[in-house]
Design an enzyme around this catalytic site. Sequence first.
Site, PDB file in Angstrom:
ATOM      1  N   ASP A 222      44.552  40.914 -33.298  1.00  0.00           N
ATOM      2  CA  ASP A 222      43.568  40.171 -32.508  1.00  0.00           C
ATOM      3  C   ASP A 222      42.172  40.359 -33.097  1.00  0.00           C
ATOM      4  O   ASP A 222      41.780  41.475 -33.437  1.00  0.00           O
ATOM      5  CB  ASP A 222      43.608  40.712 -31.068  1.00  0.00           C
ATOM      6  CG  ASP A 222      42.772  39.879 -30.127  1.00  0.00           C
ATOM      7  OD1 ASP A 222      43.033  38.681 -30.010  1.00  0.00           O
ATOM      8  OD2 ASP A 222      41.839  40.430 -29.494  1.00  0.00           O
ATOM      9  N   GLU A 283      44.556  37.160 -36.914  1.00  0.00           N
ATOM     10  CA  GLU A 283      43.744  36.129 -36.270  1.00  0.00           C
ATOM     11  C   GLU A 283      42.329  36.351 -36.795  1.00  0.00           C
ATOM     12  O   GLU A 283      41.610  37.228 -36.313  1.00  0.00           O
ATOM     13  CB  GLU A 283      43.758  36.279 -34.746  1.00  0.00           C
ATOM     14  CG  GLU A 283      42.994  35.152 -34.083  1.00  0.00           C
ATOM     15  CD  GLU A 283      42.196  35.545 -32.849  1.00  0.00           C
ATOM     16  OE1 GLU A 283      41.862  34.661 -32.057  1.00  0.00           O
ATOM     17  OE2 GLU A 283      41.874  36.739 -32.674  1.00  0.00           O
TER      18      GLU A 283
END
Length: 565
Positions: A222, A283
């Site tokens: 993330d 990401e």
Amino acid sequence: MGDKTSADVTSPTIPTGSQWWREAVTYQLYIRSFADANGDGLGDVAGIRSHLEHLTTLGVDAVWINPWYPSPQADGGYDVADYRSVDPAFGTLDEGQQLIDEAHALGLKVMLDIVPNHTSDEHEWFRAALASPSGSPERDRYVFRRGQGPDGAAPPNNWRSVFGGPAWQRVTEPDGTPGEWYLHLFDTRQPDLNWSNREVRDEFLDVLRFWFDRGADGFRIDVAHGLVKDDALPDLVYTDESLLGATGFEGHPHWDLPGVHEIYREWRALADTYDPPKIFVAEAWVTDADRLSDYLRPDELHTAFDFDFVRSPWNADRLRATATASLAAHAKVGAPVVWVLSNHDITRHVTRFGRKQPEGEMPLFGAQGPVDVALGRRRARAALLLELALPGGVYLYQGEELGLEDIEDLPEEVLQDPTWQRSGHTERGRDGCRVPLPWAASGPSLGFGTGPGWLPAPSSWAELSVERQQDDPDSMLTLYRTALRLRRELPALGSGDGQPLRWLDLGADALGFTREPGFSCVINTGPAAVPIPDGEVLLASAPLDGVGVERRMVPADTAVWLRIS
Ligand code: BGC
């Protein structure tokens, strides 16, 4: 391939061995909205376990499960209170283990989601930081600073939270006086960790080990571009760019700093100690394909989502240019591209493609004017055939196989995305792409659970339910199943390592390419039909017949896969 038909092909190119990730199709399980087994309105581990057959029938190779850790759910689980367990609302650690084992038994790899940029404010480290004085080791795990001005009442700098408002929150010191400020690039309940602190680095290596040892095959990382900040905390000049999609720039003080790469080298070294090695997908919202490929150098991460592809409008030139740049940048470091069209943070692509297409980048957030959902679905069918035919891996977001659109008119009282609160109720946030899946054509949440779901699905989704689509030869679900089966069967598809893709010249409104052996894909993004190159049609996203006069044509917003000699 010779003249074999698709049914003849017996040697599938299913990724096997340690290189599976170079071409895998991975299904994103947004656990909160996939399936609710205990009837509390929130999806859970048991719900996933009860629908594994949906995934094997669909024909994916792997799953990525969004954060399932204990969390106050201030940001849908991206506010982690304990990285080594499963939230009781989702199940137990044992159930999580059973899910991993069952998925493996079915031949599915399992990717989890690691959230290293910030913890929850309920994490024991943050509680300890609040209870400890300025300058303490407990505070040094986070980014605490004195405020500006004589009494420190102004935030340390002008940085803004991705979800709106300032990126700093002032704390009350244990003695009751107003004190330091802590950085939170996302919600106030998501304090940023200090990655200059060795203890933080060691802790995350240990968390990775914890799940790797339980069988996780890898992690999605993330906000992979956000961990390292410029210690000098310089002010920023903000542009109009949407902050969630913010990509940084050379010299940006908190996105995509060079220091992040050192962290991922350590992670890669750990992943490589396993046999087969564990893998990562980043990401990372960065400015261009070259910056992205820096994350994918041989001693860093394996893969990263290609958000440039997501930001492309439905336009042949733009899609070709983006794909070309991505393929070239990834080839330089020997990494496969990971194509993606939707996820839990952005407007579903049925809706994006159903709007008037922008000249520039595709807006990924917020209502942007009228949507022709039927047109969006037609283009989404074609886009699927494009991304599955390109060399590399693909991530699918749950519900896209049903053709779900974004729900842009959810009642305000059900909205949960922190963006809604933090923007002062001016931005609705991302709940519209997170509405629970319709499994059945009836029931209080269309088969998602026994009662209502945490967000209401529109009644029109009964027609899009798995129940309605599974036996319909023309449904979106059937297209996904067929395309994924063919992708496994056709030797030309998948990673394409070492086999160049050759673009065809089809004019401004269509893109097409060939891949060896004997495969071609043509996508018409324009309003007029274009001729089909010679070959046998393997799959088309819409009926081809009756369009051309002398020979078959590819109609508007349609894609076709062909076997060519
Ligand atoms: C996740 C979001 C989350 C944010 C903060 C993202 O990029 O995908 O859902 O809100 O990180 O963790």
